[in-house]
Design an enzyme around this catalytic site. Sequence first.
Site, PDB file in Angstrom:
ATOM      1  CE  LYS A 175      -1.769   2.967   2.130  1.00  0.00           C
ATOM      2  NZ  LYS A 175      -1.346   4.596   1.292  1.00  0.00           N
ATOM      3  CD  GLU A 250      13.414   1.272   9.655  1.00  0.00           C
ATOM      4  OE1 GLU A 250      13.787   2.589  10.138  1.00  0.00           O
ATOM      5  OE2 GLU A 250      13.807   0.368   9.539  1.00  0.00           O
ATOM      6  CB  CYS A 284      13.442   9.063   8.412  1.00  0.00           C
ATOM      7  SG  CYS A 284      14.011   7.835   7.298  1.00  0.00           S
ATOM      8  CD  GLU A 385       9.398  13.336  11.271  1.00  0.00           C
ATOM      9  OE1 GLU A 385       8.164  12.872  11.273  1.00  0.00           O
ATOM     10  OE2 GLU A 385      10.560  12.396  10.509  1.00  0.00           O
TER      11      GLU A 385
HETATM   12  P1  NAD Z   1       2.142   8.196   7.038  1.00  0.00           P
HETATM   13  O1  NAD Z   1       2.259   8.307   8.102  1.00  0.00           O
HETATM   14  O2  NAD Z   1       1.264  10.130   7.059  1.00  0.00           O
HETATM   15  O3  NAD Z   1       1.562   7.131   5.644  1.00  0.00           O
HETATM   16  C1  NAD Z   1       3.122   6.900   5.393  1.00  0.00           C
HETATM   17  C2  NAD Z   1       1.855   5.567   5.090  1.00  0.00           C
HETATM   18  O4  NAD Z   1       1.592   4.556   5.891  1.00  0.00           O
HETATM   19  C3  NAD Z   1       1.105   6.024   3.628  1.00  0.00           C
HETATM   20  O5  NAD Z   1       1.134   5.048   2.790  1.00  0.00           O
HETATM   21  C4  NAD Z   1       0.005   5.706   4.616  1.00  0.00           C
HETATM   22  O6  NAD Z   1      -1.464   5.834   3.701  1.00  0.00           O
HETATM   23  C5  NAD Z   1      -0.448   4.702   5.408  1.00  0.00           C
HETATM   24  N1  NAD Z   1      -1.187   5.094   6.312  1.00  0.00           N
HETATM   25  C6  NAD Z   1      -1.711   5.907   7.221  1.00  0.00           C
HETATM   26  N2  NAD Z   1      -1.774   5.454   8.497  1.00  0.00           N
HETATM   27  C7  NAD Z   1      -2.740   4.462   8.706  1.00  0.00           C
HETATM   28  C8  NAD Z   1      -3.025   3.290   9.306  1.00  0.00           C
HETATM   29  N3  NAD Z   1      -3.717   3.796  10.585  1.00  0.00           N
HETATM   30  N4  NAD Z   1      -2.928   2.252   8.300  1.00  0.00           N
HETATM   31  C9  NAD Z   1      -2.616   1.878   7.222  1.00  0.00           C
HETATM   32  N5  NAD Z   1      -1.745   2.717   6.625  1.00  0.00           N
HETATM   33  C10 NAD Z   1      -1.557   3.978   7.680  1.00  0.00           C
HETATM   34  O7  NAD Z   1       3.516   9.890   6.625  1.00  0.00           O
HETATM   35  P2  NAD Z   1       4.481  10.430   5.101  1.00  0.00           P
HETATM   36  O8  NAD Z   1       3.892  11.578   5.621  1.00  0.00           O
HETATM   37  O9  NAD Z   1       3.605   9.341   4.167  1.00  0.00           O
HETATM   38  O10 NAD Z   1       5.518   9.978   5.516  1.00  0.00           O
HETATM   39  C11 NAD Z   1       6.118  10.959   6.202  1.00  0.00           C
HETATM   40  C12 NAD Z   1       7.236  10.098   7.636  1.00  0.00           C
HETATM   41  O11 NAD Z   1       7.460   9.116   7.405  1.00  0.00           O
HETATM   42  C13 NAD Z   1       8.188  10.837   8.211  1.00  0.00           C
HETATM   43  O12 NAD Z   1       7.077  10.934  10.082  1.00  0.00           O
HETATM   44  C14 NAD Z   1       9.012  10.401   8.678  1.00  0.00           C
HETATM   45  O13 NAD Z   1       9.560  10.579   9.392  1.00  0.00           O
HETATM   46  C15 NAD Z   1       8.485   8.662   8.579  1.00  0.00           C
HETATM   47  N6  NAD Z   1       9.463   8.433   7.094  1.00  0.00           N
HETATM   48  C16 NAD Z   1      10.646   7.774   8.172  1.00  0.00           C
HETATM   49  C17 NAD Z   1      11.466   6.867   7.559  1.00  0.00           C
HETATM   50  C18 NAD Z   1      12.228   5.482   8.184  1.00  0.00           C
HETATM   51  O14 NAD Z   1      13.004   5.181   7.501  1.00  0.00           O
HETATM   52  N7  NAD Z   1      12.550   5.401   9.385  1.00  0.00           N
HETATM   53  C19 NAD Z   1      11.598   6.792   6.293  1.00  0.00           C
HETATM   54  C20 NAD Z   1      11.217   7.589   5.155  1.00  0.00           C
HETATM   55  C21 NAD Z   1      10.111   8.496   6.068  1.00  0.00           C
END
Ligand code: NAD
Length: 491
Positions: A175, A250, A284, A385
């Site tokens: 997804k 992550e 991230c 963040e």
């Molecule tokens: P987000 O959490 O909004 O979304 C990430 C993914 O999760 C999307 O596909 C979203 O649709 C899905 N999602 C959200 N809520 C969900 C739920 N309840 N159940 C299942 N899926 C769900 O994050 P974003 O805004 O897309 O990305 C930014 C975030 O990602 C930042 O906090 C960043 O630090 C983090 N990030 C972490 C890493 C790492 O490796 N640690 C790498 C890249 C990004």
Amino acid sequence: METLHNYIDGSATAPAGGDYLETSNPYTQEAWGRIPRSQAVDADLAVAAARRAFISGPWARFTAPQRGAMLRKIADVIAENAEELAKIEVRDNGKTFKEMLGQVKRIPDWYQFYAGLADKINGSVLPTDRPDHMNYLRHEPLGVIAMVTPWNSPLMLLAWKLAPALAAGNTAVVKPSEYTSASALRFAELVGKAGLPAGVLNVVTGLGSEVGAALTNHPDVAKVAFTGGVAGGKAVYASAAAQMKPVSLELGGKSPNIVFDDANLENAARGVVGGIFGSGGQSCVAGSRALVHRSILDAFVARLVELTSKIRLGDPMASETDIGPVANKTQFDRIMTCIGWAREDGASLACGGEQVPDPRGGPGLFVAPTIFTGVDNSMRIAQEEVFGPVLSVIPFNDEADAVNIANDSAFGLGAGLWTRDVSRVHRMAGLLQAGSIWVNTYKVTSQISPFGGYKMSGLGREGGMEMIADYMQTKSVWLNLTDDVPYNFPL
Ligand code: NAD
């Protein structure tokens, strides 16, 4: 407008409910296509296809070397289509083409690395304290893995999950982020054409709260591998707990980049500026807190501001552009809110702090690279963040002070250390609470080395040899070697 479909069981599949979401280019701010707004019924279809492929499809009969060969083919497909895939990423997330092309070109390394491991997952025969018995271990794949990815590095973060999962013999339902779904759909189509059997890799698009939750809650999903924000990570973890499912998470970061007075200060300044403003801070591991020794504070900040003033914002496809637009309006608003907090809480603006006019003339999603000084680590700008181009400069007095400030965070993803004192390096590498420590460098990652977070930055690791064990489970098999079977079997 293009209309994209889910990729299920090897075929483009329209969402059952017929609903779609617009997907747009953050640079032009124009919608270029529609992606399925999938629901639970679509997740059911994809999981069923992945389950069939796991149990009875050709993939279930692939030998370990055949799985390795398939992963090598996937690596080749990415290398051959790197330009196209990078352009798809840029159209959806606004990061520069030069960055995304470089990133996509490195993705084959992950598939090659885990291809090499596929046939090196040995079982073992254990020594036994039961003289009449033999005991051996099998390492078996888990089943269907749900993979949820964010918008900042979509195909790379998918590779971190998919490569070890497939090497171990699992199947997958992905997804992708609702902002950047096109690249995973195109990737799935390409690897399907290259021979990955139907059902092994499925992609369903839509919102996290809808199809994302349905997928990660699905009883036939054996494990969830999630990259995203803390809120989504917590929701996934809670639903996985109810079903006793393993998860890897992550999540975000508030990583410190710590500069001592004995460092090569020019390298340190470049490392700090690159560490936060690379990818427009939408990383991230962005080094969003610069901890600077008080004795060099003024001169160091002056150099940071000077380097920052040279950063060129613009069309992400143009080779001279350093930073493209923020990836979407929601994120843009979030960054502006965080900048507002810093002002309200009394931080001093050294540069940036505002929206920059769109080079095309309109009110685009551009934020000037921003540096705040006079930041206290308790301020919201130092604790939350931002996920954007905002650096907080925080002075420290000595090593112990630096460690305390660095660790005074809910997060623990990365930490940078700039010093020439080798003893200090080893002391601090032990004391800093972060999954990656970078000494006189920043943001280095590799398929060979585990990556992941301490504290709220997540659970589990991605990359490295041990990682493949997270996509397997161990079975212990006992054989009686005699004809003498006891009437009862005491534990
Ligand atoms: P987000 O959490 O909004 O979304 C990430 C993914 O999760 C999307 O596909 C979203 O649709 C899905 N999602 C959200 N809520 C969900 C739920 N309840 N159940 C299942 N899926 C769900 O994050 P974003 O805004 O897309 O990305 C930014 C975030 O990602 C930042 O906090 C960043 O630090 C983090 N990030 C972490 C890493 C790492 O490796 N640690 C790498 C890249 C990004």
